[in-house]
Design an enzyme around this catalytic site. Sequence first.
Site, PDB file in Angstrom:
ATOM      1  N   GLY A 191      24.054  71.591 -32.724  1.00  0.00           N
ATOM      2  CA  GLY A 191      24.189  72.433 -33.846  1.00  0.00           C
ATOM      3  C   GLY A 191      25.303  72.682 -34.185  1.00  0.00           C
ATOM      4  O   GLY A 191      25.798  71.616 -34.704  1.00  0.00           O
ATOM      5  N   GLY A 200      13.630  79.967 -37.755  1.00  0.00           N
ATOM      6  CA  GLY A 200      14.174  78.640 -38.422  1.00  0.00           C
ATOM      7  C   GLY A 200      14.938  77.298 -36.892  1.00  0.00           C
ATOM      8  O   GLY A 200      16.207  76.300 -37.285  1.00  0.00           O
ATOM      9  N   THR A 233      15.860  74.111 -43.560  1.00  0.00           N
ATOM     10  CA  THR A 233      16.392  74.757 -43.258  1.00  0.00           C
ATOM     11  C   THR A 233      17.190  74.288 -42.916  1.00  0.00           C
ATOM     12  O   THR A 233      19.101  75.013 -44.005  1.00  0.00           O
ATOM     13  CB  THR A 233      15.977  74.882 -41.597  1.00  0.00           C
ATOM     14  N   VAL A 234      18.115  73.304 -42.724  1.00  0.00           N
ATOM     15  CA  VAL A 234      20.152  72.526 -42.826  1.00  0.00           C
ATOM     16  C   VAL A 234      19.851  72.258 -44.132  1.00  0.00           C
ATOM     17  O   VAL A 234      20.972  72.400 -44.383  1.00  0.00           O
ATOM     18  CB  VAL A 234      19.817  71.189 -41.651  1.00  0.00           C
ATOM     19  N   LYS A 254      18.837  64.204 -27.316  1.00  0.00           N
ATOM     20  CA  LYS A 254      20.305  64.443 -27.763  1.00  0.00           C
ATOM     21  C   LYS A 254      21.432  64.707 -25.816  1.00  0.00           C
ATOM     22  O   LYS A 254      22.340  63.806 -26.777  1.00  0.00           O
ATOM     23  CB  LYS A 254      20.699  66.489 -27.748  1.00  0.00           C
ATOM     24  N   GLU A 296      12.269  73.217 -34.523  1.00  0.00           N
ATOM     25  CA  GLU A 296      11.325  71.682 -34.493  1.00  0.00           C
ATOM     26  C   GLU A 296      10.108  72.063 -35.670  1.00  0.00           C
ATOM     27  O   GLU A 296       9.207  72.948 -35.010  1.00  0.00           O
ATOM     28  CB  GLU A 296      10.715  70.964 -33.576  1.00  0.00           C
ATOM     29  N   GLU A 338      27.238  63.862 -36.969  1.00  0.00           N
ATOM     30  CA  GLU A 338      27.642  65.243 -36.470  1.00  0.00           C
ATOM     31  C   GLU A 338      26.720  66.043 -35.237  1.00  0.00           C
ATOM     32  O   GLU A 338      26.450  66.816 -34.511  1.00  0.00           O
ATOM     33  CB  GLU A 338      29.333  65.841 -36.129  1.00  0.00           C
ATOM     34  N   LYS A 371      18.222  64.077 -34.694  1.00  0.00           N
ATOM     35  CA  LYS A 371      18.408  63.623 -33.644  1.00  0.00           C
ATOM     36  C   LYS A 371      17.181  62.467 -33.518  1.00  0.00           C
ATOM     37  O   LYS A 371      17.911  61.704 -32.331  1.00  0.00           O
ATOM     38  CB  LYS A 371      18.926  65.114 -32.217  1.00  0.00           C
TER      39      LYS A 371
HETATM   40  N1  HSE Z   1      14.993  72.660 -32.604  1.00  0.00           N
HETATM   41  C1  HSE Z   1      16.568  72.239 -32.608  1.00  0.00           C
HETATM   42  C2  HSE Z   1      16.814  73.371 -31.634  1.00  0.00           C
HETATM   43  C3  HSE Z   1      17.404  72.345 -33.552  1.00  0.00           C
HETATM   44  O1  HSE Z   1      16.323  74.306 -31.173  1.00  0.00           O
HETATM   45  O2  HSE Z   1      18.016  72.898 -31.205  1.00  0.00           O
HETATM   46  C4  HSE Z   1      18.859  71.666 -33.694  1.00  0.00           C
HETATM   47  O3  HSE Z   1      18.745  70.392 -32.902  1.00  0.00           O
END
Ligand code: HSE
Length: 406
Positions: free
Chosen positions: A129, A182, A11-12, A200, A185, A124, A100
């Site tokens: 996000g 998406g 995805t990213v 985080k 995790e 970052e 992360k």
């Molecule tokens: N699974 C994480 C969320 C993705 O839903 O925030 C972004 O870090």
Amino acid sequence: MAKVAVMGCGTVGAGVIQVLMMNSDVIARRVGEPVEVVKALDLREFPGTPIEKILTHDFQDILNDPEISVVVETMGGLKPAYQFTKQLLEAGKSVCTSNKELVAEYGVELLETARAHSANYMFEASCGGGIPIIRTLNESLTAEEIEEVTGILNGTTNYILTNMADEGKDFATALKEAQDMGYAELHPEADVEGWDACRKIAILSSLAYGGHISYKDVMTEGITAIDDADIEYAAKLDCRIRLLATSRREKDGIWALVAPMMIGHENPLTAVDGVMNAVMVKGNAVGTTMYYGSGAGSLPTASAVCGDVIECVRKQDVIRRDYSFEPIGLLSVDEIERPFFVRYRGTETEAIRKYGEISHITRLKKYPDEFGFLTPVMAEKAFRAAAAGDESVIKWIRRGKKEEAE
Ligand code: HSE
């Protein structure tokens, strides 16, 4: 031309390739030269996509390419992301990541490795996000003694809680939708059990308070126990339930907590819906500041990664030094005072006897055998002790104090 590689085209990673292509003109103008992804590492094939032409299955192709100075790590997980990142940094290549899990577990070591080899390790996209919160802490709030960081730091759980409250969806349906979009995790337990938000807040708190806070020390509760009755009680109390990640400096240390909280409309975080995230940072001079944006999803997260890539390309000779590795131990949350929302199947008299001046007594038609109430402000330890020995308590949720929003 600056040559970049991407490891992990999920995805990213795919989003990073897309953003660098979509915004190539504006990026070239800002950097002074084009920034191009020349290699993409993944185990899978990508027939008929732009990734196909630059795809490799061999990490050595990236490690040994002297023209690649910046590598994006969007593989997720610890293995093999840790080994790959370490080798790249040792080879003097900068690494920009959204991972992360890796930052929370090995960030200190990887930052030290980066410094030792005149490279950068940038993360970052690991928190919030697309919200530029790491850069804000590192570059904008540098004159502040930070007193508190509180945020909605997980898009998946916020999407679930919002959809349960506003659309009447059940937990499983809302989670499935978050996965389909998406946001979640690979193993969504990390989202719903609060572990992702825990990592985080540990990362953000380390930057905010100037030392290393281990995510393992952060008391963490997820949202799996939240049900439709809790959501309905919250609505009746003019509140929302949100998974809040908080750390706060007290006079004798710092505490941190990730837990579902009932918050009222005095708190701007009640307005943060769906996949959106927000972080409030309170400094001793500036007061409370707030940052808002998409907390998950391909392009928003990719945008944050690309910002790091561009910073590395622009300032290759500038090595970031704004992270202290000194460990900071956390205080327990035992003495933290707040009201608690309680679902109770005893009598009001009994509840008053045990918790004092209870308020906001609320009954739901659907659940005639119980009622909900708020305790007065109590220390967590005292509340837990009372609730643990009280068989009439069905469940309880912390109620955010008004001051936490100021
Ligand atoms: N699974 C994480 C969320 C993705 O839903 O925030 C972004 O870090």
